[in-house]
Design a protein around this motif. Structure first.
Motif, PDB file in Angstrom:
ATOM      1  N   GLY A 423       0.823  -1.189   0.019  1.00  0.00           N
ATOM      2  CA  GLY A 423       0.473   0.083   0.529  1.00  0.00           C
ATOM      3  C   GLY A 423       0.989   1.252   0.613  1.00  0.00           C
ATOM      4  N   ALA A 424       1.717   1.111   0.563  1.00  0.00           N
ATOM      5  CA  ALA A 424       2.411   2.297   1.257  1.00  0.00           C
ATOM      6  C   ALA A 424       3.262   2.889  -0.696  1.00  0.00           C
ATOM      7  N   LYS A 425       3.667   1.730  -1.413  1.00  0.00           N
ATOM      8  CA  LYS A 425       4.169   2.163  -1.928  1.00  0.00           C
ATOM      9  C   LYS A 425       3.743   2.076  -3.511  1.00  0.00           C
ATOM     10  N   LYS A 426       2.385   1.472  -2.906  1.00  0.00           N
ATOM     11  CA  LYS A 426       1.273   1.895  -4.486  1.00  0.00           C
ATOM     12  C   LYS A 426       0.633   3.531  -4.210  1.00  0.00           C
ATOM     13  N   ILE A 427       0.756   4.208  -2.409  1.00  0.00           N
ATOM     14  CA  ILE A 427       0.367   5.595  -2.430  1.00  0.00           C
ATOM     15  C   ILE A 427       1.687   6.666  -3.175  1.00  0.00           C
ATOM     16  N   GLY A 428       2.567   5.946  -2.840  1.00  0.00           N
ATOM     17  CA  GLY A 428       3.711   7.017  -2.683  1.00  0.00           C
ATOM     18  C   GLY A 428       4.430   7.159  -1.717  1.00  0.00           C
ATOM     19  N   TRP A 429       4.101   6.769  -0.881  1.00  0.00           N
ATOM     20  CA  TRP A 429       4.928   7.178   0.137  1.00  0.00           C
ATOM     21  C   TRP A 429       5.860   7.561   0.813  1.00  0.00           C
ATOM     22  N   GLU A 430       7.114   7.483  -0.135  1.00  0.00           N
ATOM     23  CA  GLU A 430       8.054   8.493   0.470  1.00  0.00           C
ATOM     24  C   GLU A 430       8.061   9.777  -0.093  1.00  0.00           C
ATOM     25  N   SER A 431       6.951  10.410  -0.815  1.00  0.00           N
ATOM     26  CA  SER A 431       6.227  11.612  -1.306  1.00  0.00           C
ATOM     27  C   SER A 431       5.618  12.644  -0.264  1.00  0.00           C
ATOM     28  N   ARG A 432       5.613  11.985   1.285  1.00  0.00           N
ATOM     29  CA  ARG A 432       4.491  12.044   1.926  1.00  0.00           C
ATOM     30  C   ARG A 432       5.678  13.255   2.603  1.00  0.00           C
ATOM     31  N   GLY A 433       4.744  14.739   3.038  1.00  0.00           N
ATOM     32  CA  GLY A 433       5.217  15.797   3.707  1.00  0.00           C
ATOM     33  C   GLY A 433       5.926  16.479   2.129  1.00  0.00           C
ATOM     34  N   LYS A 434       5.625  15.995   0.827  1.00  0.00           N
ATOM     35  CA  LYS A 434       6.662  16.913   0.254  1.00  0.00           C
ATOM     36  C   LYS A 434       5.660  17.562  -0.547  1.00  0.00           C
ATOM     37  N   LEU A 435       4.400  16.728  -0.743  1.00  0.00           N
ATOM     38  CA  LEU A 435       3.112  16.794  -2.146  1.00  0.00           C
ATOM     39  C   LEU A 435       3.481  18.288  -2.008  1.00  0.00           C
ATOM     40  N   LYS A 436       3.103  18.682  -2.831  1.00  0.00           N
ATOM     41  CA  LYS A 436       2.336  20.550  -3.023  1.00  0.00           C
ATOM     42  C   LYS A 436       1.260  20.519  -4.336  1.00  0.00           C
ATOM     43  N   SER A 437       0.476  21.520  -3.673  1.00  0.00           N
ATOM     44  CA  SER A 437      -0.797  21.224  -4.757  1.00  0.00           C
ATOM     45  C   SER A 437      -0.484  22.627  -5.452  1.00  0.00           C
ATOM     46  N   ASP A 438      -0.800  23.143  -6.541  1.00  0.00           N
ATOM     47  CA  ASP A 438      -0.635  23.712  -7.620  1.00  0.00           C
ATOM     48  C   ASP A 438      -1.409  25.038  -7.489  1.00  0.00           C
TER      49      ASP A 438
END
Lengths: 758, 163
Positions: A423-438
C-alpha cells in the motif's frame, strides 16, 4: 477446470442486468393489500389515547392495528436476540407496537388497505393523544441521574445489557513501563446504510395458518425466529425468504430493523390476505437502524524505540431508542480494535447508551470504523511524538502469527506487513510531506490506517452453519444454504468452493439461498462470514457428497475406494483412467433406488482478515473542503476465491469509507428529528465525486478457511476513515478529532488554528 | 380519492401501449404497478437515486418524477427493452464481464443512463461517463467496475458499428 481463484461470472448477474431478478419491492401476490405505518412525531411520549374508528371507516381500509390489538411479546428487531452467546442475556426491549414511543419515527399503528394511497390517506384519520415525556439525545447526558429512563437497565443509567470489559495483562503496568504516552478522545457521527432497496416485506397466510414472508432481510432464519417470538407462532409455521434478491444490506437487515416483516405479518394475519409493506426512503432513514455514533477515548504507551507497551480504549456509543445490537457493537469495537497490534498490555471498557434518536444497530464494520478511526489517529500521534515514520511504527508493532492475543482464536495467518508495504508503495509514501498543490491555498497530504477484522460472528455471537449439496438424477447439483445473496456474490463463490471440492465444473452447480423452508439453518449473510463460515459448511457438504459417490462407485464397480477420485466430472482411478462419468453414475444410481446427498454441518473457527488503507487528500484552506484524491486499499483476504468479487467488495467498501470520513452524517435537530432523511441531503459519494480507488489483494492462506479464504465483506471501509484523518492531519498539520470532515467542521478547525485563508 | 382517469398512449420498448392513468400518477407507477414490468426499480420516488431511470425520447429520465401524461406519444425504453438473457446488449454483457453488478438494485437504472449516453455519444471520456451516471447511486461497487464496464461496452459498440 478449477474455478477457485478465477473471476467466474456471477450466477445472479443475468437476472440483474436484464431486470428479470425479483426484489421484495417488485413482488406482488393476487389480492394483495398494502400496509402503511403511522409513526411518532415525538421523541419520547406515552400514548394516552388512540382512536382508530375514523380510519377504520375509510373506504378501502381493511384493518387498523395498534398496541391494543397486536401481540405484546417483547423481542429485539436485531438478530442478536436469536444468537446471543449463552453466557449473556439478550436484551428484549421492543414490541410490534407499544403504548410508548421513544424516537421520532417510532411505530405507532399500521393500516392495511386496498391501495397504498388509501392506506396513506387513512393514517391521517388515526387520532392519537400523546403525553410528552422528557427526551435526551447525547449518550453522555443520557447517563446522568437527571436523564429520563428510556428502558429498564441494570448496568447503569440507560445502559442496555452489560458493560464490556476486556482486560489483557495490566495497562497500568504497561503505561508505567512506557517512555511516551499519547491520548485523545474522538467524536463519531451517525452514518446511514442508505442501501438502494428500502426495508420491505410481503406477508401471506395460508389455510393452515402458516405464514410466508418475502422480505429484504439478510438473515432469513434468525428473522423467522424473531417473528416466531414476536407473534407466538412456532418456527415451522413461518417461512422467511428473499424473492430471491435484496437490494443491499450492509447490516441494516440483520433481523427486521424497522419492523416491516412483523408489521406485514400482523396485517396479513388480521386480514387473512397478503399484505405488502414497502418503506419510503424517509421511513428507511428515520426508522431503520443506523451506525452507532459516540465517543472513543484512546491511550497508547510506547518505549522510545517505538515498541508499544499499553493500549487502553474506552467507548461510549449512542444506541438510540432501542438496544438492537447495542451490546455486541461496543464489544466488537473493543475486541477487534485491540487486535491489530501486539501490545503486551491491553484494556477495553465500552458500552452503549439509550437515547431518543433512531436505534443504532449493525452497520458494515460493526463498531470498527469508529474504533479504527480513533486508535489509528493515536498511533499516528505516537509516530509524530517519537519521530518515527508511521509505516515503520506500524510494521514494528503489528500482530504476527502466533503472537499472544486476547481473542479465543489464534492468529494463524496475517498478510498485514505485505498490505502495509504494498500500500505504501502504491500511494507513493516516500513523497509524504513533500506534496505540493498547484493552488497555493490548498494543502496535500498522505495518511494511512490499518485494522484486523473477523471472518464470522464468533466469539461475539453464536455462529455455526449448514449446507446441503444434493445430486439430481441427471448428475447436476443443487447447493442449498441458509445465508442469502444480498449482493456480495456469496452464491457464486460458494458454488466455486463446492465445484472444486467435488471435482465437477462450476456450471454443474445451482444454488438455493436464504429460504427457511428450503435451506438449512444459517445465522445469515453478515459479519464478513458467508464465504468463510457458510463456505466451511459447503466444503464439508461437498466432501461428504464426494465420499457418498465414491463409496457407491467402489461397490458398484468393485474397485478399492482409495483407488478412486472425481476429476473433471468423471469418476477416475488413480492412474487417471475413467471409470464412469458422474452424470452416468447419477442416472445409474437413480434407477437402482439411490440419490446422492451431501450434508455439511460445521462450527467455524475465526480468522482475521488484515487491511491497510492509504489516502491522498487535498484540503482547501479557503473553504475547508477535503478532496480525497486516491485510496489504496490493501487487503489480506486469505485467498481470493473470486478476485473480481473480492475487488468489488473492497472498492465499494472504500468508497463507503470515504463517505464516512468526509461527508456522511445523519443530523438531528434539538427535538430529535432527522434533518436529512433523503439522498439529496444525506451526502454519500456519487460517481462524479469518487476518488481513484486501487484495491490490492494479498493472500496469506489461512489454515482454517475454505481454500485458505478469510472474510472481506465489511473490511473495505474499516480503515478508510483513519487513513483520511491521518492524511488530512499530514496536509494541514492539525489533527481533526471529529467525523465527518465536512466543510463546516473543517472550516471551524481551520479557523481555530489560524489556517483559514479568506 | 376517485379521480377521472386519462387515456395514455405511448410506445414502450417498441410496442404500442394504451393504459388509463390517474392525473397524479407518475410514469414509474404506470410501468411497475399497471404494466407490471419490474425491471425498473423504485428507490426514493424523489428523483435522487436513479434506480427508476428509463429512456424517454432518447433522454435518460427518472421515471418517478415524470407525470405519466408527459409520456403521451413518447417513445419509452426500459431495461426490458435493452436485451434478453440470450441476446444481451453489449452494456449488459460488459457489466457481467467486469463484475459491475453486486446487489443489482441500481443496475437497470445505471444501464439505462449509460445507454442514453452511448446512444448519443459513442466515444465518451471518463468525465462524461461519470456525469452521465452521477444521478445513479450505487452503494455497493464504488463505481470503479461500472465505469470500466461502460468504457468497454462503448468500445464494443464502436467496433460493432465498424463491422
Amino acid at each position: 477446470m478449477k474455478s477457485v481463484g478465477k473471476s467466474v461470472k456471477r450466477l445472479d448477474a443475468i437476472d440483474k442486468v436484464t431486470g428479470i431478478g425479483t426484489f421484495t419491492t417488485d413482488f406482488t401476490l393476487p389480492g394483495m393489500l398494502f400496509g402503511k405505518v403511522l409513526r411518532s412525531p415525538h421523541p419520547h411520549a406515552r400514548i394516552a389515547k388512540i382512536d382508530t374508528s375514523r380510519a377504520e371507516k375509510f373506504p378501502g381500509v381493511k384493518v387498523v392495528l395498534t398496541h391494543k390489538n397486536t401481540p405484546k411479546n417483547l423481542f429485539n428487531t436485531s438478530a442478536t436476540m436469536t444468537f446471543t452467546v449463552p453466557q449473556m442475556k439478550p436484551v428484549l426491549d421492543q414490541r410490534i407496537f407499544d403504548d410508548r414511543v421513544r424516537y421520532v419515527g417510532d411505530e405507532v399503528a399500521a393500516i392495511a388497505a386496498t391501495s397504498e394511497a388509501i392506506a396513506k390517506e387513512a393514517l391521517k384519520l388515526i387520532d392519537v393523544e400523546y403525553e410528552l415525556l422528557p427526551a435526551v439525545y447525547d449518550p453522555l447526558l443520557a447517563m446522568e441521574d437527571s436523564a429520563p429512563a428510556i428502558h429498564h437497565s441494570h448496568a447503569g443509567k440507560n445502559i442496555p445489557g452489560d458493560i464490556v470489559r476486556i482486560p489483557f495483562n495490566s495497562v497500568e503496568e504497561g503505561f508505567k513501563s512506557s517512555d511516551v504516552i499519547v491520548e485523545s478522545t474522538f467524536k463519531l457521527q451517525v452514518q446511514k446504510h442508505a442501501q438502494l432497496e428500502t426495508q420491505a416485506a410481503v406477508a401471506s397466510v395460508d389455510g393452515k395458518g402458516n405464514l410466508t414472508v418475502w422480505c429484504t432481510t439478510q438473515t432469513p432464519h434468525p428473522t423467522k425466529m424473531i417473528l416466531s417470538a414476536a407473534l407466538g407462532i412456532p418456527n415451522n409455521k413461518i417461512r422467511v425468504l428473499n424473492p430471491p434478491y435484496a437490494g443491499g444490506g450492509f447490516g441494516v437487515r440483520i433481523g427486521c430493523s424497522a419492523k416491516a416483516e412483523p408489521i406485514a405479518a400482523v396485517l396479513a394475519l388480521a386480514t387473512q390476505k397478503p399484505v405488502k409493506v414497502v418503506y419510503s426512503r424517509e421511513e428507511d432513514f428515520i426508522a431503520s437502524d443506523t451506525r452507532h455514533s459516540g465517543y472513543v477515548a484512546v491511550k497508547l504507551g510506547a518505549k522510545k524505540d517505538g515498541t508499544f507497551q499499553a493500549l487502553d480504549v474506552k467507548a461510549t456509543l449512542n444506541t438510540g431508542a432501542y438496544c438492537s445490537f447495542g451490546v455486541e457493537t461496543p464489544g466488537v469495537l473493543g475486541a477487534m480494535g485491540l487486535a491489530a497490534y501486539n501490545v503486551p498490555h491491553r484494556n477495553y471498557y465500552g458500552h452503549s447508551v439509550y437515547t431518543n434518536i433512531t436505534p443504532a444497530g449493525a452497520f458494515r464494520g460493526f463498531g470498527a470504523p469508529q474504533g479504527t478511526s480513533s486508535i489509528e489517529s493515536v498511533v499516528d500521534m505516537m509516530a509524530e511524538k517519537l519521530g518515527i515514520d508511521p509505516v515503520e511504527l506500524r510494521l514494528k508493532n503489528i500482530m504476527k502469527v502466533g503472537d499472544p492475543w486476547h481473542l479465543p482464536f489464534e492468529c494463524k495467518s496475517t498478510g498485514m506487513a505485505e498490505c502495509v508495504k504494498e500500500g505504501a508503495k502504491k500511494i507513493g509514501w516516500e513523497s509524504r510531506g513533500k506534496l505540493k498543490s498547484d493552488d497555493p491555498n490548498k494543502r496535500r497530504g498522505i495518511g494511512m490506517g490499518i485494522a484486523a477484522w473477523v471472518s464470522n460472528s464468533w466469539p461475539f455471537c453464536v455462529d455455526y452453519d449448514n449446507a446441503y449439496l444434493s445430486m439430481h438424477q441427471d448428475g447436476s447439483l443443487q447447493l442449498s444454504v441458509g445465508a442469502p445473496e444480498i449482493g456480495c456474490g456469496s452464491g457464486t463463490s460458494l458454488a466455486q468452493l463446492a465445484a472444486d471440492t467435488l471435482g465437477v465444473p462450476f456450471e454443474a452447480i445451482d444454488v438455493t439461498q436464504g429460504d427457511t423452508a428450503m435451506t438449512p439453518f444459517s445465522i445469515g449473510s453478515h459479519a464478513s462470514r458467508t464465504l468463510y463460515a457458510t463456505g466451511t459448511a459447503v466444503v464439508a457438504a461437498a466432501e461428504n457428497l464426494k465420499q457418498e459417490i465414491l463409496k457407491y462407485a467402489a461397490e458398484t464397480f468393485d474397485i478399492p475406494l482409495d483407488n478412486l477420485d472425481i476429476v473433471g466430472a468423471n469418476i477416475v482411478k488413480v492412474d487417471n483412467t475413467v471409470v464412469i462419468s458422474v452424470n452416468d453414475l447419477a442416472v445409474k444410481a437413480h434407477l437402482l433406488d439411490r440419490q446422492f446427498i451431501g450434508v455439511g454441518q460445521t462450527i467455524p473457527s475465526n480468522a482475521s482478515p488484515m487491511q491497510a488503507h492509504f489516502a491522498e487528500v487535498e484540503v482547501d484552506l479557503t473553504t475547508g473542503k477535503v478532496d480525497v484524491i486516491k485510496i489504496v486499499a490493501a487487503h489480506d483476504v486469505g485467498k481470493a476465491i473470486n478476485p473480481a468479487i473480492v475487488e468489488g467488495q473492497i472498492e465499494g467498501g472504500a468508497l463507503m469509507g470515504v463517505g464516512y470520513a468526509i461527508s456522511e452524517e445523519v443530523v438531528y435537530d434539538d427535538k430529535g428529528k432527522q434533518q436529512n432523511y433523503n439522498y439529496h441531503y444525506y451526502l454519500l459519494p456519487t460517481a462524479a465525486d469518487r476518488p481513484e480507488i486501487e484495491a490490492i489483494i494479498v493472500e496469506s492462506n489461512d489454515p482454517t478457511g475454505p481454500f485458505g479464504a478469510k472474510g472481506v465483506g465489511e473490511t473495505g471501509m474499516i480503515p478508510t476513515g483513519a487513513a483520511i484523518l491521518n492524511a488530512v492531519t499530514n496536509a494541514i498539520g492539525v489533527r481533526p478529532k471529529e467525523l465527518p470532515l465536512s466543510g463546516e467542521k473543517m472550516f471551524k478547525l481551520l479557523k481555530e488554528n489560524n489556517l483559514f485563508v479568506s | 380519492m376517485m379521480k377521472q382517469k386519462l387515456k395514455l398512449r405511448f410506445t414502450l420498448n417498441g410496442e404500442y401501449v394504451e393504459v388509463y392513468v390517474s392525473p397524479d400518477q407518475m410514469l414509474l407507477s404506470v410501468i411497475k404497478d399497471d404494466l407490471h414490468m419490474h425491471g425498473t426499480k423504485r428507490g426514493c420516488e424523489a428523483g435522487e437515486c436513479g434506480s427508476c431511470t428509463v429512456i424517454m425520447d432518447g433522454k435518460a429520465v427518472t421515471s418517478c418524477l415524470i407525470p405519466a401524461f408527459k409520456a403521451q406519444g413518447a417513445i419509452v425504453e426500459t431495461i426490458e427493452g435493452v436485451g434478453t438473457p440470450d441476446n444481451l446488449h453489449p452494456l449488459q454483457k460488459s457489466f457481467i464481464e467486469n463484475g459491475a453488478v453486486q446487489c443489482g438494485y441500481c443496475t437497470p437504472g445505471m444501464i439505462m443512463s449509460a445507454k442514453a449516453l452511448l446512444d448519443q455519444n459513442p466515444n465518451p471520456i471518463p468525465e462524461e461517463i461519470r456525469t452521465a451516471i452521477a444521478g445513479n447511486i450505487c452503494r455497493c461497487t464504488g463505481y470503479v467496475k461500472i465505469e470500466k464496464a461502460i468504457i468497454e461496452a462503448a468500445q464494443e459498440l464502436r467496433e460493432e458499428e465498424a463491422r
